[in-house]
Design a protein around this motif. Structure first.
Motif, short mmCIF file in Angstrom:
data_model
loop_
_atom_site.label_atom_id
_atom_site.label_comp_id
_atom_site.label_asym_id
_atom_site.label_seq_id
_atom_site.Cartn_x
_atom_site.Cartn_y
_atom_site.Cartn_z
N GLY A 180 0.81 -1.21 0.00
CA GLY A 180 0.00 0.00 0.00
C GLY A 180 0.84 1.26 0.00
N HIS A 181 2.17 1.12 -0.08
CA HIS A 181 3.06 2.27 -0.09
C HIS A 181 2.76 3.16 -1.29
CE1 HIS A 181 6.87 4.52 -0.56
NE2 HIS A 181 6.96 4.38 0.76
N GLU A 182 2.99 4.46 -1.15
CA GLU A 182 2.64 5.42 -2.19
C GLU A 182 3.35 5.13 -3.52
OE1 GLU A 182 5.87 8.91 -0.98
OE2 GLU A 182 3.75 9.16 -0.50
N SER A 183 4.49 4.47 -3.46
CA SER A 183 5.23 4.16 -4.68
C SER A 183 4.54 3.10 -5.53
CB SER A 183 6.65 3.69 -4.34
OG SER A 183 6.61 2.48 -3.59
N GLU A 184 3.56 2.40 -4.97
CA GLU A 184 2.88 1.32 -5.69
C GLU A 184 1.70 1.81 -6.53
OE1 GLU A 184 3.70 -2.46 -2.70
OE2 GLU A 184 1.71 -1.57 -2.77
N GLU A 224 -13.38 11.56 -10.66
CA GLU A 224 -12.87 11.66 -9.30
C GLU A 224 -11.42 11.19 -9.23
OE1 GLU A 224 -15.47 9.45 -6.81
OE2 GLU A 224 -17.20 10.77 -7.14
N LEU A 225 -10.73 11.60 -8.16
CA LEU A 225 -9.35 11.19 -7.94
C LEU A 225 -9.29 9.68 -7.74
CD1 LEU A 225 -6.44 12.21 -7.57
CD2 LEU A 225 -6.91 12.41 -5.12
N LEU A 226 -8.46 9.00 -8.52
CA LEU A 226 -8.40 7.55 -8.48
C LEU A 226 -6.99 7.07 -8.82
CD1 LEU A 226 -10.14 4.93 -8.18
CD2 LEU A 226 -10.39 4.97 -10.67
N TYR A 227 -6.52 6.10 -8.04
CA TYR A 227 -5.20 5.52 -8.27
C TYR A 227 -5.36 4.01 -8.50
CZ TYR A 227 -3.46 9.87 -6.21
OH TYR A 227 -3.21 11.18 -5.93
N GLN A 228 -4.51 3.48 -9.37
CA GLN A 228 -4.48 2.04 -9.62
C GLN A 228 -3.15 1.49 -9.14
OE1 GLN A 228 -4.68 0.84 -13.78
NE2 GLN A 228 -5.81 -1.00 -13.25
N ASN A 229 -3.20 0.30 -8.52
CA ASN A 229 -1.97 -0.29 -8.01
C ASN A 229 -1.13 -0.85 -9.16
OD1 ASN A 229 -0.35 -2.70 -6.64
ND2 ASN A 229 -0.93 -1.24 -5.04
N GLY A 278 -9.89 8.81 -3.66
CA GLY A 278 -9.38 10.09 -3.16
C GLY A 278 -9.39 10.20 -1.65
N ASP A 279 -10.29 9.44 -0.96
CA ASP A 279 -10.36 9.50 0.50
C ASP A 279 -9.36 8.54 1.16
OD1 ASP A 279 -11.47 7.02 0.00
OD2 ASP A 279 -13.42 7.47 0.90
N GLY A 280 -8.58 7.84 0.33
CA GLY A 280 -7.56 6.94 0.86
C GLY A 280 -7.99 5.50 0.99
N ASN A 286 -13.21 -3.30 0.42
CA ASN A 286 -12.03 -2.57 0.89
C ASN A 286 -11.00 -3.52 1.50
OD1 ASN A 286 -13.24 -0.21 0.08
ND2 ASN A 286 -13.93 0.39 2.11
N VAL A 287 -9.75 -3.23 1.28
CA VAL A 287 -8.67 -4.13 1.69
C VAL A 287 -7.97 -3.63 2.95
CG1 VAL A 287 -8.32 -4.69 -0.74
CG2 VAL A 287 -6.81 -3.02 0.36
N LYS A 288 -7.24 -4.58 3.56
CA LYS A 288 -6.39 -4.29 4.71
C LYS A 288 -4.94 -4.56 4.27
CE LYS A 288 -10.00 -6.46 7.55
NZ LYS A 288 -10.29 -7.57 8.49
N PHE A 289 -4.03 -3.67 4.65
CA PHE A 289 -2.63 -3.87 4.29
C PHE A 289 -1.84 -4.42 5.48
CE2 PHE A 289 -3.92 -0.50 1.27
CZ PHE A 289 -3.60 -1.16 0.09
#
Length: 204
Positions: free
Chosen positions: A73-77, A87-92, A102-104, A142-145
């Motif tokens: 879950g590190h930001e580099s991933e 909306e703000l969205l990131y893909q691993n 966007g809410d994390g 939702n996942v747990k890291f």
């Protein structure tokens, strides 16, 4: 007794003469190099089967572009894919079915696959928990890291309903090619207990 590489070479020679278009032949040299490395690694009769299994599974995952260890879950991933929507969205980067909002919060698209009464009937999406609360549960959870991708198969049943009744009650329904309508409900809600030990429940 022949060593690992010699055995692999013999098998490849036979394969090439009997099935010249075998799918693995273009990777012959790379596989032979791996067999040579394995043969020189000092495996015993007890460790060899375990190590071979670990290596083969890792190679399978890497070829399919899947992670071979837990996702941190590190930001580099993450990579920003907000251009796919509004909306703000990131893909691993390591798991294409894992997204961060966007809410994390982070969710895995294939957390649950719904399994119908027919063998061919598996799908993702939203289904109802029961016919009373009309609570919808989504495949995405939702996942747990640290996180290791895992898919749960949960049984569901189809409940026939008229299109008018479904729309009057604002129900999530499916209209088939034969114009027959139905909604889908869990066969046994207790099957979700195991799911939500692994995932954090996502509110639709």
């Amino acid at each position: 007794m022949t060593n690992t590489k010699s055995h692999a070479q013999l098998e490849f020679d036979i394969l090439q003469s009997t099935i010249p278009d075998a799918a693995i032949l273009p990777f012959k040299n790379e596989i032979l190099a791996l067999c040579d490395k394995f043969g020189q690694s000092g495996q015993s009769g007890g460790s060899a089967p375990y190590t071979a299994c670990v290596i083969s599974k890792a190679v399978e995952l890497l070829l399919l572009q899947q992670p071979i260890c837990e996702i941190t879950g590190h930001e580099s991933e993450w990579v920003n894919v907000s251009d796919l929507g509004n909306e703000l969205l990131y893909q691993n980067k390591r798991c294409s079915a894992l997204f961060k909002n966007g809410d994390g919060t982070c969710s895995y698209v294939d957390a649950i696959v719904w399994k119908g009464e027919e063998e061919w009937d598996t799908f993702t999406g939203s289904v109802y928990v029961d016919n009373n609360s009309w609570e919808l549960i989504r495949s995405k959870q939702n996942v747990k890291f640290p996180f290791k991708p895992k898919t749960f198969y949960v049984d569901v049943v189809r409940v026939p309903i008229s299109k008018q009744e479904a729309e009057n009650n604002n129900l999530h329904y499916i209209e088939g090619s034969d114009r027959e309508c139905y909604y889908t409900v869990l066969k046994d809600p207790k099957q979700l207990d195991e799911v939500f030990e692994y995932y954090n429940k996502r509110v639709c």
